[in-house]
Design a protein around this motif. Structure first.
Motif, PDB file in Angstrom:
ATOM      1  N   ASP A  46      -1.469   1.546  -0.868  1.00 60.55           N
ATOM      2  CA  ASP A  46      -2.227   0.457  -1.484  1.00 60.55           C
ATOM      3  C   ASP A  46      -2.502   0.848  -2.930  1.00 60.55           C
ATOM      4  O   ASP A  46      -3.214   1.833  -3.185  1.00 60.55           O
ATOM      5  CB  ASP A  46      -3.555   0.244  -0.762  1.00 60.55           C
ATOM      6  CG  ASP A  46      -3.377  -0.210   0.678  1.00 60.55           C
ATOM      7  OD1 ASP A  46      -2.261  -0.601   1.049  1.00 60.55           O
ATOM      8  OD2 ASP A  46      -4.378  -0.172   1.428  1.00 60.55           O
ATOM      9  N   ILE A  47      -1.962   0.105  -3.879  1.00 57.04           N
ATOM     10  CA  ILE A  47      -2.091   0.492  -5.286  1.00 57.04           C
ATOM     11  C   ILE A  47      -3.534   0.377  -5.771  1.00 57.04           C
ATOM     12  O   ILE A  47      -4.014   1.237  -6.528  1.00 57.04           O
ATOM     13  CB  ILE A  47      -1.135  -0.338  -6.157  1.00 57.04           C
ATOM     14  CG1 ILE A  47       0.312   0.125  -5.900  1.00 57.04           C
ATOM     15  CG2 ILE A  47      -1.482  -0.199  -7.635  1.00 57.04           C
ATOM     16  CD1 ILE A  47       1.357  -0.551  -6.723  1.00 57.04           C
ATOM     17  N   ASP A  48      -4.237  -0.663  -5.362  1.00 56.92           N
ATOM     18  CA  ASP A  48      -5.675  -0.782  -5.639  1.00 56.92           C
ATOM     19  C   ASP A  48      -6.039  -0.532  -7.103  1.00 56.92           C
ATOM     20  O   ASP A  48      -6.992   0.198  -7.401  1.00 56.92           O
ATOM     21  CB  ASP A  48      -6.463   0.176  -4.734  1.00 56.92           C
ATOM     22  CG  ASP A  48      -6.774  -0.450  -3.376  1.00 56.92           C
ATOM     23  OD1 ASP A  48      -6.152  -1.469  -3.031  1.00 56.92           O
ATOM     24  OD2 ASP A  48      -7.636   0.088  -2.668  1.00 56.92           O
ATOM     25  N   TRP A  49      -5.257  -1.114  -8.020  1.00 53.00           N
ATOM     26  CA  TRP A  49      -5.582  -1.111  -9.454  1.00 53.00           C
ATOM     27  C   TRP A  49      -5.597   0.296 -10.070  1.00 53.00           C
ATOM     28  O   TRP A  49      -6.238   0.537 -11.089  1.00 53.00           O
ATOM     29  CB  TRP A  49      -6.920  -1.809  -9.705  1.00 53.00           C
ATOM     30  CG  TRP A  49      -6.917  -3.222  -9.203  1.00 53.00           C
ATOM     31  CD1 TRP A  49      -6.458  -4.328  -9.881  1.00 53.00           C
ATOM     32  CD2 TRP A  49      -7.359  -3.686  -7.928  1.00 53.00           C
ATOM     33  NE1 TRP A  49      -6.581  -5.438  -9.089  1.00 53.00           N
ATOM     34  CE2 TRP A  49      -7.144  -5.083  -7.889  1.00 53.00           C
ATOM     35  CE3 TRP A  49      -7.918  -3.053  -6.806  1.00 53.00           C
ATOM     36  CZ2 TRP A  49      -7.457  -5.855  -6.767  1.00 53.00           C
ATOM     37  CZ3 TRP A  49      -8.236  -3.829  -5.691  1.00 53.00           C
ATOM     38  CH2 TRP A  49      -8.014  -5.212  -5.686  1.00 53.00           C
ATOM     39  N   ALA A  50      -4.870   1.226  -9.486  1.00 48.60           N
ATOM     40  CA  ALA A  50      -4.782   2.572 -10.050  1.00 48.60           C
ATOM     41  C   ALA A  50      -4.086   2.524 -11.416  1.00 48.60           C
ATOM     42  O   ALA A  50      -3.214   1.683 -11.651  1.00 48.60           O
ATOM     43  CB  ALA A  50      -4.001   3.488  -9.114  1.00 48.60           C
ATOM     44  N   PRO A  51      -4.444   3.436 -12.321  1.00 46.28           N
ATOM     45  CA  PRO A  51      -3.745   3.497 -13.614  1.00 46.28           C
ATOM     46  C   PRO A  51      -2.297   3.934 -13.436  1.00 46.28           C
ATOM     47  O   PRO A  51      -1.944   4.590 -12.451  1.00 46.28           O
ATOM     48  CB  PRO A  51      -4.554   4.525 -14.401  1.00 46.28           C
ATOM     49  CG  PRO A  51      -5.293   5.325 -13.387  1.00 46.28           C
ATOM     50  CD  PRO A  51      -5.540   4.422 -12.227  1.00 46.28           C
ATOM     51  N   ASP A  52      -1.476   3.590 -14.407  1.00 47.56           N
ATOM     52  CA  ASP A  52      -0.037   3.813 -14.284  1.00 47.56           C
ATOM     53  C   ASP A  52       0.328   5.272 -14.068  1.00 47.56           C
ATOM     54  O   ASP A  52       1.280   5.581 -13.337  1.00 47.56           O
ATOM     55  CB  ASP A  52       0.691   3.272 -15.515  1.00 47.56           C
ATOM     56  CG  ASP A  52       1.094   1.811 -15.340  1.00 47.56           C
ATOM     57  OD1 ASP A  52       0.634   1.177 -14.367  1.00 47.56           O
ATOM     58  OD2 ASP A  52       1.868   1.304 -16.180  1.00 47.56           O
ATOM     59  N   TRP A  53      -0.362   6.201 -14.701  1.00 39.38           N
ATOM     60  CA  TRP A  53       0.035   7.610 -14.570  1.00 39.38           C
ATOM     61  C   TRP A  53      -0.116   8.084 -13.130  1.00 39.38           C
ATOM     62  O   TRP A  53       0.678   8.924 -12.671  1.00 39.38           O
ATOM     63  CB  TRP A  53      -0.747   8.490 -15.533  1.00 39.38           C
ATOM     64  CG  TRP A  53      -2.220   8.622 -15.266  1.00 39.38           C
ATOM     65  CD1 TRP A  53      -3.219   7.822 -15.751  1.00 39.38           C
ATOM     66  CD2 TRP A  53      -2.861   9.626 -14.466  1.00 39.38           C
ATOM     67  NE1 TRP A  53      -4.442   8.255 -15.298  1.00 39.38           N
ATOM     68  CE2 TRP A  53      -4.254   9.358 -14.516  1.00 39.38           C
ATOM     69  CE3 TRP A  53      -2.404  10.719 -13.733  1.00 39.38           C
ATOM     70  CZ2 TRP A  53      -5.189  10.149 -13.848  1.00 39.38           C
ATOM     71  CZ3 TRP A  53      -3.332  11.514 -13.068  1.00 39.38           C
ATOM     72  CH2 TRP A  53      -4.711  11.223 -13.122  1.00 39.38           C
ATOM     73  N   MET A  54      -1.087   7.543 -12.400  1.00 45.92           N
ATOM     74  CA  MET A  54      -1.236   7.903 -10.993  1.00 45.92           C
ATOM     75  C   MET A  54      -0.106   7.313 -10.153  1.00 45.92           C
ATOM     76  O   MET A  54       0.458   7.980  -9.277  1.00 45.92           O
ATOM     77  CB  MET A  54      -2.584   7.405 -10.455  1.00 45.92           C
ATOM     78  CG  MET A  54      -3.793   8.145 -10.997  1.00 45.92           C
ATOM     79  SD  MET A  54      -5.315   7.495 -10.241  1.00 45.92           S
ATOM     80  CE  MET A  54      -6.508   8.708 -10.838  1.00 45.92           C
ATOM     81  N   ILE A  55       0.215   6.050 -10.428  1.00 46.35           N
ATOM     82  CA  ILE A  55       1.299   5.392  -9.698  1.00 46.35           C
ATOM     83  C   ILE A  55       2.615   6.128  -9.941  1.00 46.35           C
ATOM     84  O   ILE A  55       3.392   6.394  -9.019  1.00 46.35           O
ATOM     85  CB  ILE A  55       1.405   3.920 -10.130  1.00 46.35           C
ATOM     86  CG1 ILE A  55       0.110   3.167  -9.786  1.00 46.35           C
ATOM     87  CG2 ILE A  55       2.602   3.247  -9.478  1.00 46.35           C
ATOM     88  CD1 ILE A  55       0.010   1.791 -10.419  1.00 46.35           C
ATOM     89  N   GLU A  56       2.869   6.474 -11.205  1.00 45.84           N
ATOM     90  CA  GLU A  56       4.109   7.187 -11.553  1.00 45.84           C
ATOM     91  C   GLU A  56       4.179   8.545 -10.868  1.00 45.84           C
ATOM     92  O   GLU A  56       5.260   8.960 -10.398  1.00 45.84           O
ATOM     93  CB  GLU A  56       4.182   7.361 -13.071  1.00 45.84           C
ATOM     94  CG  GLU A  56       4.393   6.061 -13.820  1.00 45.84           C
ATOM     95  CD  GLU A  56       4.155   6.202 -15.310  1.00 45.84           C
ATOM     96  OE1 GLU A  56       3.743   7.313 -15.751  1.00 45.84           O
ATOM     97  OE2 GLU A  56       4.360   5.211 -16.037  1.00 45.84           O
ATOM     98  N   TYR A  57       3.070   9.251 -10.807  1.00 47.05           N
ATOM     99  CA  TYR A  57       3.048  10.567 -10.173  1.00 47.05           C
ATOM    100  C   TYR A  57       3.483  10.466  -8.707  1.00 47.05           C
ATOM    101  O   TYR A  57       4.343  11.230  -8.248  1.00 47.05           O
ATOM    102  CB  TYR A  57       1.639  11.157 -10.269  1.00 47.05           C
ATOM    103  CG  TYR A  57       1.451  12.421  -9.448  1.00 47.05           C
ATOM    104  CD1 TYR A  57       1.966  13.634  -9.883  1.00 47.05           C
ATOM    105  CD2 TYR A  57       0.767  12.389  -8.238  1.00 47.05           C
ATOM    106  CE1 TYR A  57       1.815  14.793  -9.125  1.00 47.05           C
ATOM    107  CE2 TYR A  57       0.602  13.536  -7.477  1.00 47.05           C
ATOM    108  CZ  TYR A  57       1.122  14.728  -7.927  1.00 47.05           C
ATOM    109  OH  TYR A  57       0.973  15.870  -7.165  1.00 47.05           O
TER     110      TYR A  57
END
Length: 247
Positions: free
Chosen positions: A10-21
């Motif tokens: 669930d992405i839940d509005w995480a910042p891009d650097w977290m998603i990319e990691y």
């Protein structure tokens, strides 16, 4: 047994650097995952472009004050614009009702719902909801990182015998909790009071990252397990013919 383990996020509005990691770990290991998307961003565009390894579903927020819309139809229209081809969803906060599920299926092309949480339950299987014109497959899920933080004896290792039960074992992770790797929800709540989640950067988060057992250790163990066995599966691969049409 390995084929029964499924990774969802669930992405839940995480910042891009977290998603990319998180995405880079899965790409490097060649492990499939289903992402439930809340918003548009460059990192999410990459996920949607990597349909060879990622399924993109929707994560509609029908809670009061939602930025997705003020009613169910507005919310569903908003998130389907983010992922027009999505057939899978998990609702934010596990919001659900028979009418809402039917609306998602009939009016918005959702074939699979993963909003039913049955923690550490044996013999889970997919099942189908047939109600009026709706035909919707429902996939119960088995484990969630933030919920595990509230357990008296949480599971942070794949070797735990409580995971070695028959049936589907769909895991739900969040990029934010994976990057924090904390075993207590208090850290997240404290940081969120200081700054809105989308504005978090690594310098802000670094002093609070846990170095012991937590969501990240579980995630990495599960990814390694799937990389060495089946490579994982998407949620949409769990249903016959990838659709929920009438037989």
């Amino acid at each position: 047994m390995g084929n029964n383990f499924i990774i969802t996020l669930d992405i839940d509005w995480a910042p891009d650097w977290m998603i990319e990691y998180v995405a880079n770990i899965l790409i490097e290991k060649g492990v499939k995952a289903t992402w439930f998307i809340t918003h548009a961003s460059p990192a999410i565009e990459v996920i949607q472009q990597r349909s060879d390894i990622f399924e993109s579903g929707i994560h509609p927020n029908c809670m009061p004050g939602s930025t997705h819309g003020s009613n169910e139809d507005e919310v569903l229209r908003h998130v389907k614009k983010l992922v027009p081809d999505a057939i899978s969803m998990r609702t934010h906060g596990l919001y659900q009702s028979t009418r809402f599920l039917a609306k998602a299926a009939v009016d918005h092309g959702i074939s699979v719902d993963v909003s039913l949480f049955l923690p550490k339950t044996s013999n889970l299987v997919e099942h189908r909801l047939n109600w009026q014109d709706a035909r919707l497959w429902r996939i119960p899920y088995f484990w969630e990182d933030d919920i595990e933080m509230f357990e008296d004896d949480p599971i942070w290792a794949m070797s735990d015998p409580r995971l070695q039960v028959p049936g589907l074992k769909v895991f739900d992770f969040h990029p934010t909790y994976l990057c924090l790797n904390t075993d207590t929800f208090n850290v997240y709540e404290k940081l969120k009071k200081e700054k809105p989640l989308p504005t978090w950067d690594l310098d802000f988060v670094r002093p609070h990252i846990g170095d012991g057992p937590g969501p990240k250790t579980m995630f990495l163990e599960l990814v390694d397990h799937l990389a060495s066995s089946t490579g994982g599966r998407w949620i949409k691969e769990l249903i016959p013919n990838k659709t929920a049409k009438r037989d």
